[in-house]
Scaffold this motif. Structure first.
Motif, PDB file in Angstrom:
ATOM      1  N   LEU A  43       0.837  -1.202   0.000  1.00  0.00           N
ATOM      2  CA  LEU A  43       0.000   0.000   0.000  1.00  0.00           C
ATOM      3  C   LEU A  43       0.872   1.252   0.000  1.00  0.00           C
ATOM      4  CD1 LEU A  43      -2.483   1.815   0.424  1.00  0.00           C
ATOM      5  CD2 LEU A  43      -2.332   1.255   2.877  1.00  0.00           C
ATOM      6  N   ARG A  44       1.880   1.275   0.874  1.00  0.00           N
ATOM      7  CA  ARG A  44       2.732   2.457   0.940  1.00  0.00           C
ATOM      8  C   ARG A  44       3.497   2.667  -0.361  1.00  0.00           C
ATOM      9  NH1 ARG A  44       2.811   5.374   5.648  1.00  0.00           N
ATOM     10  NH2 ARG A  44       3.533   6.870   4.084  1.00  0.00           N
ATOM     11  N   ALA A  45       3.909   1.582  -1.008  1.00  0.00           N
ATOM     12  CA  ALA A  45       4.571   1.705  -2.312  1.00  0.00           C
ATOM     13  C   ALA A  45       3.606   2.297  -3.338  1.00  0.00           C
ATOM     14  CB  ALA A  45       5.081   0.340  -2.771  1.00  0.00           C
ATOM     15  N   HIS A  46       2.355   1.882  -3.277  1.00  0.00           N
ATOM     16  CA  HIS A  46       1.329   2.414  -4.181  1.00  0.00           C
ATOM     17  C   HIS A  46       1.095   3.904  -3.932  1.00  0.00           C
ATOM     18  CE1 HIS A  46      -2.556   2.946  -6.194  1.00  0.00           C
ATOM     19  NE2 HIS A  46      -3.015   3.427  -5.040  1.00  0.00           N
ATOM     20  N   LEU A  47       0.999   4.297  -2.672  1.00  0.00           N
ATOM     21  CA  LEU A  47       0.770   5.703  -2.351  1.00  0.00           C
ATOM     22  C   LEU A  47       1.949   6.575  -2.795  1.00  0.00           C
ATOM     23  CD1 LEU A  47      -0.845   5.459   1.211  1.00  0.00           C
ATOM     24  CD2 LEU A  47      -1.993   5.748  -1.004  1.00  0.00           C
ATOM     25  N   LYS A  81      -7.871  18.416  -1.906  1.00  0.00           N
ATOM     26  CA  LYS A  81      -8.642  17.539  -1.016  1.00  0.00           C
ATOM     27  C   LYS A  81      -9.132  16.309  -1.765  1.00  0.00           C
ATOM     28  CE  LYS A  81     -10.118  20.561   2.715  1.00  0.00           C
ATOM     29  NZ  LYS A  81     -11.240  21.013   3.565  1.00  0.00           N
ATOM     30  N   ALA A  82      -9.432  16.479  -3.057  1.00  0.00           N
ATOM     31  CA  ALA A  82      -9.890  15.334  -3.847  1.00  0.00           C
ATOM     32  C   ALA A  82      -8.807  14.269  -3.915  1.00  0.00           C
ATOM     33  CB  ALA A  82     -10.276  15.783  -5.254  1.00  0.00           C
ATOM     34  N   ALA A  83      -7.546  14.690  -4.098  1.00  0.00           N
ATOM     35  CA  ALA A  83      -6.447  13.729  -4.158  1.00  0.00           C
ATOM     36  C   ALA A  83      -6.255  13.058  -2.809  1.00  0.00           C
ATOM     37  CB  ALA A  83      -5.161  14.431  -4.594  1.00  0.00           C
ATOM     38  N   ARG A  84      -6.356  13.828  -1.739  1.00  0.00           N
ATOM     39  CA  ARG A  84      -6.204  13.248  -0.405  1.00  0.00           C
ATOM     40  C   ARG A  84      -7.323  12.240  -0.127  1.00  0.00           C
ATOM     41  NH1 ARG A  84      -3.285  16.488   3.820  1.00  0.00           N
ATOM     42  NH2 ARG A  84      -2.065  18.097   2.786  1.00  0.00           N
ATOM     43  N   HIS A  85      -8.540  12.586  -0.521  1.00  0.00           N
ATOM     44  CA  HIS A  85      -9.653  11.664  -0.301  1.00  0.00           C
ATOM     45  C   HIS A  85      -9.456  10.385  -1.105  1.00  0.00           C
ATOM     46  CE1 HIS A  85     -12.462  15.269   0.834  1.00  0.00           C
ATOM     47  NE2 HIS A  85     -11.485  15.076   1.689  1.00  0.00           N
ATOM     48  N   ALA A  86      -8.978  10.526  -2.337  1.00  0.00           N
ATOM     49  CA  ALA A  86      -8.739   9.350  -3.165  1.00  0.00           C
ATOM     50  C   ALA A  86      -7.653   8.471  -2.554  1.00  0.00           C
ATOM     51  CB  ALA A  86      -8.340   9.779  -4.582  1.00  0.00           C
ATOM     52  N   ALA A  87      -6.604   9.095  -2.027  1.00  0.00           N
ATOM     53  CA  ALA A  87      -5.537   8.335  -1.381  1.00  0.00           C
ATOM     54  C   ALA A  87      -6.058   7.612  -0.143  1.00  0.00           C
ATOM     55  CB  ALA A  87      -4.387   9.261  -1.011  1.00  0.00           C
ATOM     56  N   ALA A  91      -6.165   3.613   0.617  1.00  0.00           N
ATOM     57  CA  ALA A  91      -5.627   3.011   1.835  1.00  0.00           C
ATOM     58  C   ALA A  91      -6.654   2.110   2.501  1.00  0.00           C
ATOM     59  CB  ALA A  91      -5.171   4.102   2.795  1.00  0.00           C
ATOM     60  N   LEU A  92      -7.885   2.586   2.616  1.00  0.00           N
ATOM     61  CA  LEU A  92      -8.933   1.796   3.254  1.00  0.00           C
ATOM     62  C   LEU A  92      -9.269   0.552   2.438  1.00  0.00           C
ATOM     63  CD1 LEU A  92     -11.212   4.745   4.376  1.00  0.00           C
ATOM     64  CD2 LEU A  92      -9.998   3.175   5.903  1.00  0.00           C
ATOM     65  N   SER A  93      -9.270   0.708   1.113  1.00  0.00           N
ATOM     66  CA  SER A  93      -9.536  -0.438   0.251  1.00  0.00           C
ATOM     67  C   SER A  93      -8.467  -1.502   0.422  1.00  0.00           C
ATOM     68  CB  SER A  93      -9.591   0.018  -1.214  1.00  0.00           C
ATOM     69  OG  SER A  93      -9.777  -1.087  -2.078  1.00  0.00           O
ATOM     70  N   ALA A  94      -7.207  -1.073   0.500  1.00  0.00           N
ATOM     71  CA  ALA A  94      -6.113  -2.026   0.692  1.00  0.00           C
ATOM     72  C   ALA A  94      -6.213  -2.712   2.046  1.00  0.00           C
ATOM     73  CB  ALA A  94      -4.769  -1.309   0.565  1.00  0.00           C
TER      74      ALA A  94
END
Length: 228
Positions: A43-47, A81-87, A91-94
């Motif tokens: 997940l962290r690699a993806h972020l 904020k849209a990018a933060r929400h998507a991130a 994270a939650l999905s992972a």
């Protein structure tokens, strides 16, 4: 006979102003810890690849999702904020798909304020510990609770020390780990914030009202937040 040992990474959310006390956790059997750790590392690699958020950056849900700080090396992500929400959703999905990991949440809404609210928060934690102890006794397993902190939050110790030494399944006091050093603790923080938003339904955070159910509901050991 001990059948298993489970790790419970616990974090809190809520606020005195709303009266909510929320505790969420990420749990796994010790035999599944490596698989869970690898999933969180992925997940962290993806972020980092998608949002330029360094693997070493501590992600605190309240600050990250509300737009505070500069967690990304990309100013555009920090300002969006849209990018933060998507991130956060990534994270939650992972977390909701990570092998071997489950989550849980307990909560209470109280009219207590100031010192009385702090006392109520400790009471809810004590009831959580009792619930986990009972659950592990029935399963024939042991539990280790890990939390964000440096050990100065002494209110948590009493909950463990009141357990019967003749029958307790929760080992020792809570083990405190600084959040920036544990992906599991940071995951518990995101779970707790998301659970809180699902309960509070604040008018300014409609986007997060259903995140807990959507991403973590299937991994919740109780099927959803439990009121104590």
């Amino acid at each position: 006979m001990i059948n298993s040992t489970r790790l419970f990474y616990v974090d809190d959310s809520g606020a005195e102003s709303t009266g909510y006390v929320v505790y969420s956790w990420v749990e796994c059997d010790t035999t599944q810890w490596r698989a869970g750790a690898l999933a969180l590392a992925d997940l962290r690699a993806h972020l980092h690849a998608k949002y330029q958020i360094p693997v070493s950056a501590e992600l605190h849900a309240t600050q990250f999702i509300s737009g505070r700080g500069n967690p990304s090396q990309n100013p555009g992500v920090n300002l969006s904020k849209a990018a933060r929400h998507a991130a956060a959703e990534d994270a939650l999905s992972a977390l909701g798909r990570a092998p071997g990991l489950q989550v849980g949440t307990v909560f209470r809404r109280t009219l207590a304020r100031r010192r009385a609210y702090a006392v109520e928060r400790d009471v809810v934690y004590a009831e959580l510990v009792e619930c986990l102890d009972k659950r592990m006794r029935m399963a024939g397993g042991l539990a280790i609770i890990l939390m964000d902190g440096d050990g100065t939050a002494t209110g948590y110790y009493g909950a463990h020390r009141r357990l019967s030494m003749q029958s307790r399944q929760v080992i020792e006091d809570p083990l405190f780990v600084p959040a920036h050093r544990s992906a599991f603790v940071q995951a518990a923080d995101f779970a707790a914030w998301t659970a809180y938003q699902s309960l509070l339904r604040h008018g300014g955070k409609e986007f997060a009202w259903h995140w807990y159910e959507k991403y973590l509901g299937d991994r919740d050991v109780n099927g959803g937040p439990v009121e104590l």
